[in-house]
Scaffold this active site. Structure first.
Site, PDB file in Angstrom:
ATOM      1  N   SER A   1       5.552  -5.152  -3.447  1.00 34.29           N
ATOM      2  CA  SER A   1       4.215  -5.097  -4.037  1.00 34.29           C
ATOM      3  C   SER A   1       4.131  -4.137  -5.216  1.00 34.29           C
ATOM      4  CB  SER A   1       3.183  -4.701  -2.974  1.00 34.29           C
ATOM      5  OG  SER A   1       3.523  -3.460  -2.383  1.00 34.29           O
TER       6      SER A   1
ATOM      7  N   ASP B   1      -4.884   4.227  -0.340  1.00 30.05           N
ATOM      8  CA  ASP B   1      -3.612   3.776  -0.905  1.00 30.05           C
ATOM      9  C   ASP B   1      -3.094   4.837  -1.872  1.00 30.05           C
ATOM     10  OD1 ASP B   1      -1.491   2.559  -2.160  1.00 30.05           O
ATOM     11  OD2 ASP B   1      -2.611   0.819  -2.879  1.00 30.05           O
TER      12      ASP B   1
ATOM     13  N   HIS C   1       0.519   2.452  -4.379  1.00 31.39           N
ATOM     14  CA  HIS C   1       0.375   1.646  -5.585  1.00 31.39           C
ATOM     15  C   HIS C   1      -0.374   2.456  -6.648  1.00 31.39           C
ATOM     16  CE1 HIS C   1       0.794  -1.282  -2.218  1.00 31.39           C
ATOM     17  NE2 HIS C   1       1.647  -1.814  -3.069  1.00 31.39           N
TER      18      HIS C   1
END
Length: 524
Positions: A242, A493, A496
Site C-alpha cells: 500500500s 495511520d 502512509h
C-alpha cells in the site's frame, strides 16, 4: 668579529642576551602582520559573510532573483545525529534483528467524495526561477550545524545541477518552501481518501511545504510536462504494498495537473495512459514481492499465509518485459502472520509457530532480507527485461508508544523532527540493514542489460513524523482526533503519507534518477 649584544634585565635579576639582528627581524614581521590585518578588516568588515553560504551555495548568486524574491525558509539538518549511515553502500549499524508485533493498514482503494476545505493560497514561483534557499530566522540558525554544508562550496549553476553524477540525493535538509505543494487535495481525482488529510479535516497544513534539499545540489520542482517528454513511449510501474500505492497516486496527482490520462486498468493492474506522449503509469499489488498463498504446507495448515522466499511473485513477473522503469516497495507486510518457506522447508514464521520444541531458523527481519535478494535477482537476470529497477528503501513509520494496533500514535505532529530529536528504532534499523544487504547481494549478479538503483530515503524520512494522516483518515465528522481522558490516542495511520506531503519528494527523486538514466546530455 662578534656582533653587538643587548643586555636586557629580567625580572629575577638575571640577564638575557638577544642578537640585535633577531630583534630587528621580529619587529619587521609584526609590522607586516599589522599592515595586512588592517587591510583585510577594512575590505571585509566583520559580519559581512554571515549566512553567506548555505549548504555550499553562495547566497549572492540567486539565479537572477533579488533578495526580496528569496523564499523565507528554515532548515532541518540531517547530516548530524543521523541514526543510519552508509559506507560503500553497506550499513554500519550492527544490531541483532528483532521481531515486533506491528502491522499495516489495509489497502483500501475505495473512493469517497472529497470535502472542500479552506486553505491559505500560495503564490507559485515562476517555472524558470531557481531560488536560493537562505536561512533567515532564529529557528533556522538554531537548527543549522557546522557540518551541514559540503567541505567546499558548490555553486548552483542551474536547475539541472542536481542531475550531475557526483550529487548525493539522499543526504541533505528539509527546507520550508512557501511556494506550496505540486498539487492540492482538490486537484487530484485519484487520491485515496485515507491519504486526503486536508479533505479529512486536518487543521494544519505546513507539512505540505517542507521540501527535500540535498547538500550538494538542488532538486528542481517536479515539472510534469518535462517528465512526460522524458518518458515518451515508456512505462513506469510501481509494484508492491500500500505504500507503493501511496507513491503511485502521488505521481498521478502530479502528472494530472497537465493532462488527464485514460484509465486502461484491469483486474490485475491499475494502468493510466497519457496519450500526448504515450506514457503509461502502472501499479501492481504485491504484498511481499515473492510468491505466497494460503494453501497447506507440511505442518502449516490452510488459511495461514505461506511466503516462498526463494520464488518471485509471478503475479507481476509476466508483465515485466513491458516495463521500462520499475519502482519496488515492500517490507511492512513482514509483520503480518505468515509462514516462511525456503528450499521446500518451513524455516520460520511471524506470529505463528505451533511447535515450541522446534527452533525457527530465521525471523521476519531476516526473511525480508532474503525476499529482497530474491526479487532483485529475478529482475536483473530476467532474459526479456532490460529496464531500470529502483528499489525504494524502507519507509519509516512513526508510531510512538506502541504499534498501530496497540495504542501507537503520531497525533499532533506538525513539523519535522529537529537534529537530536530522533529516537532509536532498532526494528527500523534492522529492516533497513537487511534490505541493503539483499540489494548488495543482488547487485553482484547484475548483467550488462540490467540496471538497478537503491533509492535511499530511509534516513531522511525518519524526520517526517508530521507527514502521516494520523487520526485524519476519513470524512466522518464525528471521528475522534484527540486523546481521551485516559490518555489513549484515537485510531490512526502513522505509516502512509498525506497527499500532498512528503511522499511527493519520492517522485522528485525518481525523476532525478530517470534523468540520469535517459538524459545523457544532462538537460531537461
Amino acid at each position: 668579529m662578534k656582533g653587538v649584544i643587548w643586555r636586557v634585565a629580567s625580572p629575577n635579576g638575571s640577564s638575557n642576551l638577544k642578537p640585535l639582528s633577531r630583534i630587528i627581524f621580529s619587529i619587521g614581521v609584526v609590522a607586516v602582520f599589522i599592515t595586512f590585518a588592517s587591510w583585510f578588516f577594512l575590505s571585509y568588515p566583520i559580519g559581512s559573510t554571515v549566512h553567506g553560504y548555505f549548504n555550499g551555495v553562495e547566497s549572492s548568486q540567486t539565479s537572477g532573483l533579488s533578495v526580496s524574491q528569496k523564499i523565507n525558509t528554515t532548515s532541518v539538518d540531517l547530516h548530524k545525529n543521523s541514526s543510519l549511515d552508509l559506507v560503500d553502500n553497506k550499513t554500519v549499524i550492527d544490531l541483532q534483528p528483532s521481531i515486533v508485533s506491528s502491522g499495516v493498514l489495509s489497502d483500501n482503494s475505495s473512493k469517497i467524495e472529497q470535502i472542500d476545505t479552506n486553505s491559505n493560497s500560495q503564490l507559485p514561483l515562476s517555472e524558470s526561477a531557481s531560488p536560493k534557499i537562505v536561512p533567515v530566522t532564529k529557528e533556522a540558525s538554531a537548527l543549522e550545524t557546522s557540518d551541514s554544508a559540503p567541505k567546499e562550496p558548490i555553486p548552483m549553476a542551474s536547475t539541472n545541477s542536481s542531475i550531475m553524477k557526483g550529487c548525493d540525493l539522499y543526504h541533505g535538509n528539509w527546507i520550508y518552501d512557501s511556494s506550496g505543494p505540486l498539487y492540492t487535495n482538490k486537484s487530484c481525482p485519484v487520491l485515496t481518501q485515507t491519504q486526503n488529510c486536508q479533505g479529512n479535516g486536518r487543521p494544519d497544513k505546513d507539512y505540505e511545504n517542507w521540501r527535500w534539499k540535498p547538500f550538494q545540489c538542488d532538486i528542481p520542482r517536479f515539472d510534469p510536462r518535462k517528465f512526460l517528454d522524458l518518458m515518451r513511449g515508456k512505462t513506469l510501474a510501481f509494484i508492491g504494498d500500500s505504500v507503493a500505492r501511496n507513491q503511485m497516486e502521488s505521481m498521478m496527482c502530479i502528472l494530472w495537473q497537465v493532462e488527464e490520462p485514460k484509465n486502461q486498468g484491469t483486474r490485475k493492474m491499475q494502468r493510466y495512459y497519457f496519450e500526448s506522449t504515450s506514457v503509461t503509469i502502472v501499479r501492481i499489488w504485491s504484498s511481499w514481492l515473492v510468491k505466497h498463498n494460503s494453501e497447506p504446507f507440511d505442518f502449516a495448515p490452510a488459511g495461514v499465509e505461506k511466503i516462498y522466499l526463494e520464488s518471485p511473485d509471478e503475479m507481476f513477473m509476466e508483465f515485466l518485459p513491458t516495463f521500462d522503469v520499475v519502482v519496488l516497495s515492500s517490507g511492512h507486510w513482514f509483520t503480518k502472520q505468515s509462514v516462511y518457506i525456503l528450499n521446500n522447508e518451513i524455516v520460520g514464521g511471524q506470529l505463528w509457530w505451533p511447535d515450541k520444541s522446534r527452533r525457527a531458523k530465521i525471523n521476519s527481519v531476516e526473511a525480508f532480507g532474503i525476499s529482497v535478494e530474491t526479487i532483485l535477482t529475478a529482475l536483473v537476470k530476467h532474459p526479456n527485461y532490460t529496464g531500470l529497477t529502483i528499489l525504494r528503501s524502507y519507509s519509516p513509520d512513526h508510531y510512538e508508544g506502541g504499534g498501530w494496533n496497540t495504542g501507537g500514535s503520531c497525533t499532533g505532529k506538525v513539523k519535522p523532527l529537529a537534529p537530536g530529536e530522533l529516537v532509536e528504532n532498532k526494528y527500523l534499523a534492522s529492516m533497513y540493514e537487511q534490505q541493503v544487504t539483499g540489494f548488495n547481494r543482488a547487485a553482484k549478479k547484475e548483467t550488462d542489460r540490467s540496471k538497478m538503483v537503491l533509492m535511499d530515503i530511509t534516513e531522511a524520512f525518519q524526520y517526517r513524523h508530521d507527514g502521516h494522516p494520523g487520526p485524519y483518515r476519513s470524512t466522518d465528522p464525528n471521528k475522534i482526533t484527540k486523546r481521551g481522558r485516559n490518555g489513549r490516542p484515537p485510531p490512526q495511520d502513522c505509516l502512509h503519507w498525506c497527499m500532498p506531503g512528503p511522499v511527493d519528494a519520492w517522485n522528485e527523486i525518481v525523476f532525478e534518477i530517470i534523468k540520469r538514466e535517459y538524459d545523457s546530455d544532462n538537460t531537461s
